[in-house]
Design a protein around this motif. Structure first.
Motif, PDB file in Angstrom:
ATOM      1  N   GLN A 329      45.371  26.253  21.214  1.00 24.53           N
ATOM      2  CA  GLN A 329      46.189  27.219  21.945  1.00 24.53           C
ATOM      3  C   GLN A 329      45.340  28.422  22.364  1.00 24.53           C
ATOM      4  OE1 GLN A 329      49.568  26.596  22.359  1.00 24.53           O
ATOM      5  NE2 GLN A 329      49.867  28.385  23.667  1.00 24.53           N
ATOM      6  N   ASN A 330      44.458  28.866  21.469  1.00 28.59           N
ATOM      7  CA  ASN A 330      43.578  29.993  21.797  1.00 28.59           C
ATOM      8  C   ASN A 330      42.556  29.615  22.862  1.00 28.59           C
ATOM      9  OD1 ASN A 330      44.720  31.914  20.168  1.00 28.59           O
ATOM     10  ND2 ASN A 330      43.414  31.478  18.416  1.00 28.59           N
ATOM     11  N   ILE A 331      42.049  28.393  22.805  1.00 28.23           N
ATOM     12  CA  ILE A 331      41.116  27.924  23.836  1.00 28.23           C
ATOM     13  C   ILE A 331      41.800  27.921  25.193  1.00 28.23           C
ATOM     14  CG2 ILE A 331      39.873  25.886  24.667  1.00 28.23           C
ATOM     15  CD1 ILE A 331      39.170  25.242  21.784  1.00 28.23           C
ATOM     16  N   GLN A 332      43.027  27.412  25.226  1.00 29.74           N
ATOM     17  CA  GLN A 332      43.776  27.356  26.482  1.00 29.74           C
ATOM     18  C   GLN A 332      43.945  28.744  27.084  1.00 29.74           C
ATOM     19  OE1 GLN A 332      47.732  25.838  26.046  1.00 29.74           O
ATOM     20  NE2 GLN A 332      48.215  26.010  28.217  1.00 29.74           N
ATOM     21  N   ARG A 333      44.365  29.686  26.270  1.00 28.92           N
ATOM     22  CA  ARG A 333      44.587  31.040  26.778  1.00 28.92           C
ATOM     23  C   ARG A 333      43.280  31.697  27.216  1.00 28.92           C
ATOM     24  NH1 ARG A 333      49.563  34.412  24.291  1.00 28.92           N
ATOM     25  NH2 ARG A 333      51.169  32.884  24.815  1.00 28.92           N
ATOM     26  N   ALA A 334      42.214  31.462  26.469  1.00 29.94           N
ATOM     27  CA  ALA A 334      40.929  32.058  26.846  1.00 29.94           C
ATOM     28  C   ALA A 334      40.468  31.542  28.205  1.00 29.94           C
ATOM     29  CB  ALA A 334      39.878  31.764  25.775  1.00 29.94           C
ATOM     30  N   ILE A 335      40.622  30.244  28.457  1.00 29.63           N
ATOM     31  CA  ILE A 335      40.239  29.667  29.745  1.00 29.63           C
ATOM     32  C   ILE A 335      41.087  30.270  30.864  1.00 29.63           C
ATOM     33  CG2 ILE A 335      40.247  27.556  31.130  1.00 29.63           C
ATOM     34  CD1 ILE A 335      37.931  27.626  29.258  1.00 29.63           C
ATOM     35  N   GLN A 336      42.387  30.396  30.632  1.00 35.28           N
ATOM     36  CA  GLN A 336      43.277  30.925  31.656  1.00 35.28           C
ATOM     37  C   GLN A 336      43.007  32.399  31.956  1.00 35.28           C
ATOM     38  OE1 GLN A 336      47.041  29.972  29.833  1.00 35.28           O
ATOM     39  NE2 GLN A 336      47.193  27.991  30.877  1.00 35.28           N
ATOM     40  N   GLU A 337      42.506  33.135  30.961  1.00 33.32           N
ATOM     41  CA  GLU A 337      42.287  34.573  31.132  1.00 33.32           C
ATOM     42  C   GLU A 337      40.922  34.910  31.718  1.00 33.32           C
ATOM     43  OE1 GLU A 337      42.890  35.870  27.178  1.00 33.32           O
ATOM     44  OE2 GLU A 337      45.079  35.816  27.280  1.00 33.32           O
ATOM     45  N   MET A 338      40.044  33.935  31.836  1.00 30.77           N
ATOM     46  CA  MET A 338      38.720  34.215  32.384  1.00 30.77           C
ATOM     47  C   MET A 338      38.835  34.539  33.872  1.00 30.77           C
ATOM     48  SD  MET A 338      36.290  31.462  30.412  1.00 30.77           S
ATOM     49  CE  MET A 338      34.798  32.189  31.073  1.00 30.77           C
ATOM     50  N   LYS A 339      38.192  35.613  34.307  1.00 30.40           N
ATOM     51  CA  LYS A 339      38.283  36.069  35.681  1.00 30.40           C
ATOM     52  C   LYS A 339      37.380  35.252  36.590  1.00 30.40           C
ATOM     53  CE  LYS A 339      39.278  40.870  34.452  1.00 30.40           C
ATOM     54  NZ  LYS A 339      38.836  42.284  34.609  1.00 30.40           N
ATOM     55  N   THR A 340      37.892  34.955  37.776  1.00 24.73           N
ATOM     56  CA  THR A 340      37.104  34.223  38.767  1.00 24.73           C
ATOM     57  C   THR A 340      35.843  34.999  39.121  1.00 24.73           C
ATOM     58  OG1 THR A 340      39.115  33.246  39.686  1.00 24.73           O
ATOM     59  CG2 THR A 340      37.150  33.185  41.065  1.00 24.73           C
ATOM     60  N   GLU A 341      35.954  36.344  39.199  1.00 23.73           N
ATOM     61  CA  GLU A 341      34.791  37.169  39.538  1.00 23.73           C
ATOM     62  C   GLU A 341      33.687  37.031  38.501  1.00 23.73           C
ATOM     63  OE1 GLU A 341      37.863  38.163  39.404  1.00 23.73           O
ATOM     64  OE2 GLU A 341      38.387  38.744  41.455  1.00 23.73           O
ATOM     65  N   THR A 342      34.078  36.927  37.236  1.00 26.80           N
ATOM     66  CA  THR A 342      33.089  36.751  36.168  1.00 26.80           C
ATOM     67  C   THR A 342      32.365  35.423  36.316  1.00 26.80           C
ATOM     68  OG1 THR A 342      34.414  38.083  34.645  1.00 26.80           O
ATOM     69  CG2 THR A 342      32.766  36.636  33.675  1.00 26.80           C
ATOM     70  N   LEU A 343      33.118  34.372  36.605  1.00 24.56           N
ATOM     71  CA  LEU A 343      32.525  33.048  36.739  1.00 24.56           C
ATOM     72  C   LEU A 343      31.589  32.981  37.943  1.00 24.56           C
ATOM     73  CD1 LEU A 343      35.749  30.950  36.002  1.00 24.56           C
ATOM     74  CD2 LEU A 343      33.948  31.603  34.414  1.00 24.56           C
ATOM     75  N   LYS A 344      31.992  33.584  39.053  1.00 25.40           N
ATOM     76  CA  LYS A 344      31.138  33.583  40.242  1.00 25.40           C
ATOM     77  C   LYS A 344      29.850  34.362  39.989  1.00 25.40           C
ATOM     78  CE  LYS A 344      34.751  33.249  43.807  1.00 25.40           C
ATOM     79  NZ  LYS A 344      35.389  33.967  44.936  1.00 25.40           N
ATOM     80  N   ALA A 345      29.971  35.510  39.318  1.00 23.92           N
ATOM     81  CA  ALA A 345      28.802  36.369  39.094  1.00 23.92           C
ATOM     82  C   ALA A 345      27.728  35.663  38.281  1.00 23.92           C
ATOM     83  CB  ALA A 345      29.230  37.658  38.392  1.00 23.92           C
ATOM     84  N   CYS A 346      28.124  34.685  37.459  1.00 26.73           N
ATOM     85  CA  CYS A 346      27.158  33.993  36.609  1.00 26.73           C
ATOM     86  C   CYS A 346      26.291  33.006  37.389  1.00 26.73           C
ATOM     87  CB  CYS A 346      27.885  33.285  35.469  1.00 26.73           C
ATOM     88  SG  CYS A 346      28.666  34.429  34.308  1.00 26.73           S
TER      89      CYS A 346
END
Length: 450
Positions: A329-346
């Motif tokens: 449940q925590n993994i699911q929420r963490a994935i959903q809360e990750m910002k698209t901007e953060t992922l792109k910046a990487c």
């Protein structure tokens, strides 16, 4: 005519300025900090090598030197011992810092990384005509899903209790996302095929792709399983929704668990050069760190809720009831809360062209909005915003985010979505979502009390 006096920085300040840039601060932010023009910051950066050499010479010149003539007895080497206080004052006096490089960072090959980015990777993108939505990267990470911070006061108190056992339960996550900021369902490797908390449950409804072996780590067989039964279906679903052809580039590092037998029509597999993961692999540039920060926050949120609802709270009893289902449940929420901007910046280091294009678009949109703060918005301003999103959460931010939100704090027009939770499923899953039941209750009711 009024002459404007230019501000001159001493060499020591220029070195500190360069250190701020190395830490990821934008040119605009550093210029504001020192009250100088952005062009001056860029000029100082251009002269970095000469400035640091000069600073090193000045340091040696100003340092006190004591020369003694050793006697025959003194020529025998002897160990130097200093108290911790003396050593800390010595480091502070001369501005010395201890940086411990270990693992992949210690053996990082900068030249090989630059060659791959500027030559091979660029050629692959141009020849294949790949869009950001079609370029993916996967990397694994270990997650000690039941571990608490060792310096937590309540943890120290519980550790004194008889029979206390430090939790070292570990699993492996295969994190995979693309250059457009989309994450597919994570692959999860656990030590058990059917843990008690998930007994008789449909693994297809989980927010992860479930795999297992006794040591809970990636093997070539599991990597092939993940590739065929998780990566291919998830990416097909995603690209179909975007109206794009199934033409995919998957980047992997050269870890032992990544086999060279991965093959599928429409998928090109490329391995990153050895010892470059810490420099250019997107999942290793902040995605995994951001995920773990969010996972930790959600874990602490559960702990806070449990403490608030039970006057006779016991950490040992709490952890006994914190199962792998809670972890999912925590993994699911963490994935959903990750910002698209953060992922792109990487992806900035590996694919800077995509990053620059997005920044330019953001600047143009700001100018279309108009008004103070928008008309004169620069690429550095956008980069500063993106870099801020990509930074790991601080302890204070985690504590603030862990506070339960009261009804009064809900903004006007914002709907309460707690009743819409579908249990352990991801919205991105192409299959029909099903409610995940746990001992006759909705899982969110069991864990979150909703």
């Amino acid at each position: 005519m009024l002459r404007i006096r230019r501000k001159m920085l001493p060499i020591s300040d220029k070195v500190k300025l360069l250190d701020m840039l190395r830490e990821g601060k934008s040119y605009a932010a550093v210029a504001r900090h020192y009250g100088i023009n952005e062009s001056s910051v860029r000029y100082i950066k251009k002269e970095e090598k000469n400035l640091r050499t000069t600073a090193a010479v000045n340091f040696n010149t100003n340092a006190k030197r004591v020369v003694t003539v050793p006697s025959a007895a003194d020529k025998v080497p002897s160990a130097f011992n200093a108290s911790k206080g003396w050593f800390e004052k010595f480091k502070k006096r001369f501005g010395l810092k201890n940086v411990c490089l270990h693992g992949e960072m210690a053996s990082a090959d900068t030249a090989e990384a630059e060659a791959f980015v500027n030559n091979k990777f660029k050629a692959i993108i141009e020849e294949g005509g790949y869009k950001p939505e079609q370029v993916f990267n996967m990397d694994e990470t270990a997650l000690f899903w039941k571990r608490m911070p060792s310096r937590t006061f309540i943890m120290q108190e519980e550790a004194k209790a008889p029979g206390f056992k430090v939790h070292k339960d570990r699993l492996t996550l295969a994190m995979c996302g693309n250059a457009a900021g989309f994450m597919i369902k994570p692959g999860l490797i656990y030590r058990s095929k059917n843990p008690r908390a998930l007994k008789n449950k449909n693994k297809d409804d989980l927010p992860v792709y479930w795999m297992y072996n006794a040591k809970a780590w990636m093997t070539k067989a599991l990597n092939l399983d993940w590739f065929k039964n998780c990566f291919i279906p998830e990416v097909k679903c995603y690209l179909r929704g975007k109206g794009l052809d199934f033409k995919v580039l998957l980047l992997l590092d050269n870890a032992g668990g990544h086999g060279n037998d991965l093959a599928y029509d429409g998928v090109q597999i490329e391995f990153l050069p050895p010892n470059t993961t810490s420099l250019i692999q997107p999942m290793d540039q902040g995605v995994i760190h951001a995920f773990k920060a969010l996972y930790t926050r959600n874990t602490l949120q559960h702990l806070v809720d449990a403490m608030d609802s039970d006057q006779d709270f016991s950490l040992k009893d709490y952890w006994r009831g914190y199962t792998i289902a809670s972890c999912l449940q925590n993994i699911q929420r963490a994935i959903q809360e990750m910002k698209t901007e953060t992922l792109k910046a990487c992806w900035k280091k590996l694919w800077p062209e995509v990053h620059h294009s997005a920044v330019e678009t953001a600047v143009n949109l700001a100018k279309q909005i108009g008004g103070d703060g928008f008309n004169d918005m620069s690429p550095d301003d956008i980069n500063a915003l993106i870099d801020g999103d990509a930074q790991p959460l601080t302890d204070a931010e985690l504590a603030e985010m862990s506070k339960p939100q009261s009804d009064d704090e809900t903004e006007e027009g914002e709907e309460d979505t707690r009743d819409e939770e579908e249990g352990l499923t991801l919205v991105a899953n192409c299959k029909k979502k099903k409610s995940f039941l746990f001992r006759g209750f909705h899982l969110s009711q069991v864990i979150f009390g909703t």
